[in-house]
Design an enzyme around this catalytic site. Structure first.
Site, PDB file in Angstrom:
ATOM      1  N   HIS A  58       0.822  -1.217   0.000  1.00 38.35           N
ATOM      2  CA  HIS A  58       0.000   0.000   0.000  1.00 38.35           C
ATOM      3  C   HIS A  58       0.853   1.264   0.000  1.00 38.35           C
ATOM      4  O   HIS A  58       0.346   2.356  -0.256  1.00 38.35           O
ATOM      5  CB  HIS A  58      -0.981  -0.005   1.178  1.00 38.35           C
ATOM      6  CG  HIS A  58      -0.364   0.193   2.531  1.00 38.35           C
ATOM      7  ND1 HIS A  58      -0.065  -0.854   3.370  1.00 38.35           N
ATOM      8  CD2 HIS A  58       0.006   1.313   3.198  1.00 38.35           C
ATOM      9  CE1 HIS A  58       0.449  -0.390   4.490  1.00 38.35           C
ATOM     10  NE2 HIS A  58       0.505   0.922   4.407  1.00 38.35           N
TER      11      HIS A  58
ATOM     12  N   ASP B   6       0.418  -7.629   1.343  1.00 37.53           N
ATOM     13  CA  ASP B   6       0.805  -6.235   1.560  1.00 37.53           C
ATOM     14  C   ASP B   6       2.324  -6.057   1.567  1.00 37.53           C
ATOM     15  O   ASP B   6       2.877  -5.362   2.429  1.00 37.53           O
ATOM     16  CB  ASP B   6       0.208  -5.706   2.877  1.00 37.53           C
ATOM     17  CG  ASP B   6       0.134  -4.177   2.900  1.00 37.53           C
ATOM     18  OD1 ASP B   6       0.498  -3.557   1.886  1.00 37.53           O
ATOM     19  OD2 ASP B   6      -0.266  -3.628   3.937  1.00 37.53           O
TER      20      ASP B   6
ATOM     21  N   SER C 291       5.059   2.217   7.925  1.00 36.59           N
ATOM     22  CA  SER C 291       4.744   1.159   6.968  1.00 36.59           C
ATOM     23  C   SER C 291       5.983   0.724   6.206  1.00 36.59           C
ATOM     24  O   SER C 291       6.706   1.544   5.651  1.00 36.59           O
ATOM     25  CB  SER C 291       3.709   1.659   5.954  1.00 36.59           C
ATOM     26  OG  SER C 291       2.433   1.645   6.490  1.00 36.59           O
TER      27      SER C 291
END
Length: 593
Positions: A174, A205, A283
């Site tokens: 993402h 992911d 992230s």
């Protein structure tokens, strides 16, 4: 009947993990703020004897928990900001995350104290790997589902990543989704290097990047992967979260290991829950154990008023599966699934009625995916007793390490697409053994469009397109599971594709013109048939309309609605409508081939 009479789906919300853990920078705006305070250490240098204290402030209360898989909005001037203390740590001062013991020159009240040798064992083992952690800058250009012939305005984001063997970099999927440009910056460097995206794994992911510039790889040692940690093992999350430009470290322990819902991928895979803070920008950053080995990738956190510092990490088994899949196939092929829906067999009367012996355990098959290879051999009401020789309990779990159990889908996710698996089932009191070739799941409503532009077809102002999860999120927001039409939600949650090319085709909107008077209120309504022929997918529908020579075009819609247009007038009006709205073509490129 129009949009006003459609019922909307309602269900009780529950706290769900978010993938809102990378920061976004709007063009021309360099100010960023976080939703929660950051508990971290910045600029760790083991040569210093004094370290700044990272202090935790009040958390922001949310109105209610919600599924959020979009990128976070930039909010300027929020009350939650990063606070740093500049005073030194005394020998009886506050504890510091990730450092076992630190003694400064002065105590809390300023008195001189003896300075024992500092103990840096844990931090020293982690610091060398920090040079492999990079900051990821990405420019995104997302599809515009409301106007599928164009894209949205581009925006920028930053996140974290880390170098692994083979001149490659790992980050989150993402973080680079719908990318138009990706750059990487090393710790302590002022240069951003252009990166190439090698593979994006939407389900897990994870994304794999590389840099062609040899200068980027100078002086960088790749991280080493460790084994799956145990409960209460210490972990240190390293990255570039919102609130500063330098590297940040947060520490905690592994508090849970189980099958987690991966919000971005809409799948369930093995995951680690930790109590270290994971904030916007973290992230893609690595999570290290106390030996300095990488045990996971930070990717989402739980935002809820009753929860604090709950973060989630993609563990090494999932990471290694992704890397091996790419190396073996030259591309990411995905995680296979056992294409069934199953039911627990914990009720004793249910087990007796099916003919299970007292010592037999397993789960009952409710439905089998028509497009999966399992459809040829498995049947509803079969009892799956074991998978690859491992017995399945009545609650669907299997043994997992010492004293732990985990959902048997973990066994399936350990396999690779195209591999065989041995499934033992109980059918009519008889044990049968089948060898299945595992495949990825074909969803009736896809969870992702995998970087492709949306498909569309326009006739007489009717914008026809296909339904996907990104489409629902674009139309109804982050809480689309509460606000989207009930019939679309039912197909999303429970629908199964009858064929590989089946799609849900809807009238997205009607571009108002004289030809479509009275149809203006039709929005997001499924097209079931055209001139009496069932609609299988958008390309099939476009072909039928283009080749139609009947006097009328008749569309049968959901909710018993019909649309009737004169064929010649409709096709002639389409040209004028395209010109009025500056639309380059009546159909997307994928429908022209």
């Amino acid at each position: 009947m129009g949009d006003k009479k459609r019922k909307r789906g309602k269900k009780t919300p529950k706290p769900v993990a978010e993938t809102m853990d990378f920061q976004i920078t709007s063009p021309g705006n360099t100010s960023t703020t976080s939703k929660d305070d950051v508990l971290s250490l910045s600029n760790i240098d083991i040569s210093d004897s004094e370290l700044p204290i990272a202090r935790k402030g009040g958390r922001e209360k949310h109105r209610k928990p919600a599924i959020q898989i979009d990128k976070p909005d930039v909010r300027i001037g929020t009350s939650s900001i990063v606070r740093r203390s500049s005073r030194a740590v005394g020998n009886n001062g506050d504890s510091i995350v990730g450092v076992s013991s630190v003694v400064g020159e002065h105590g809390r009240h300023g008195g001189a104290v003896a300075e024992p040798p500092p103990r840096w064992e844990n931090a020293a083992r982690v610091v060398p790997s920090m040079d492999a952690v990079v900051k990821v800058f990405c420019v995104h250009t997302e599809p515009n589902f409301s106007l599928p012939w164009q894209r949205k305005r581009q925006y920028s984001s930053s996140s974290s990543g880390f170098v692994i063997g083979g001149r490659r970099v790992l980050t989150n999927a993402h973080s680079v989704e719908h990318h138009t440009q990706v750059k990487l910056k090393k710790r302590g460097s002022d240069t951003k290097y252009l990166a190439t995206v090698l593979a994006i794994g939407t389900e897990c992911d994870i994304a794999l990047l590389t840099v062609n510039d040899d200068e980027f790889w100078e002086g960088v040692s790749p991280v080493e992967f460790g084994s799956l940690p145990a409960l209460q093992d210490a972990v240190t999350v390293v990255g570039y979260p919102i609130g500063g430009d330098t590297i940040s470290v947060t520490s905690g322990v592994v508090s849970r290991i189980e099958i987690l819902s991966y919000v971005h991928g809409s799948t369930e895979l093995l995951g680690l829950q930790i109590d270290a803070a994971i904030n916007s920008g973290n992230s893609g950053g690595p999570a290290f154990n106390d030996k300095g080995n990488c045990v996971g990738i930070a990717f989402q956190s739980l935002k809820h008023e009753d929860a604090e510092n709950i973060g989630y990490v993609i563990p090494t088994p999932v990471i290694k599966h992704f890397i091996k899949d790419y190396e073996k196939n030259g591309e990411y092929t995905g995680f296979p699934v056992l294409g069934i829906e199953w039911q627990k067999m914990e009720n004793p009367d249910l087990r007796v009625s099916i003919g299970m012996a007292a010592d037999q355990k397993g789960v009952r098959i409710r439905r089998v995916e028509p497009t999966g290879p399992e459809f040829q051999v498995l049947m509803p009401s079969d009892i799956i007793v074991s998978f690859d020789g491992i017995d399945i309990a009545n609650d669907g779990t299997v043994p997992f390490r010492h004293g732990e159990r985990i959902g048997f889908s973990y066994l399936v996710s350990q396999k690779y697409t195209g591999e065989d698996a041995v499934v033992k089932v109980l059918r009519n009191s008889e044990i049968l053994v089948f060898k299945l070739k595992l495949a990825t799941q074909k969803r009736l409503i896809p969870a992702h469009i995998k970087g492709q532009p949306p498909s569309y077809y326009i006739i007489a102002g009717f914008v026809l397109t296909t339904v996907s999860v990104p489409y629902l999120r674009s139309e109804y927001g982050k809480e689309y599971e509460l606000d989207a039409p009930v019939k679309l939600l039912e197909k999303h949650l429970h629908g199964m594709a009858e064929s590989e090319d089946e799609q849900i085709v809807v009238v997205s909107q009607v571009l108002v013109a004289d030809i479509n008077i009275g149809y203006e209120d039709i929005v997001n309504t499924q097209v079931l048939a055209f001139n009496g022929e069932p609609v299988k997918n958008l390309k099939d529908l476009a072909s039928m309309v283009e080749n139609c020579h009947d006097e009328f075009l008749k569309f049968d819609l959901d909710y018993q609605q019909i649309v009737v247009l004169q064929t010649k007038s409709a096709k002639a009006a389409t040209v004028d409508i395209l010109t009025t709205h500056c639309i380059p073509s009546a159909m997307s490129e994928d429908l022209k081939t």
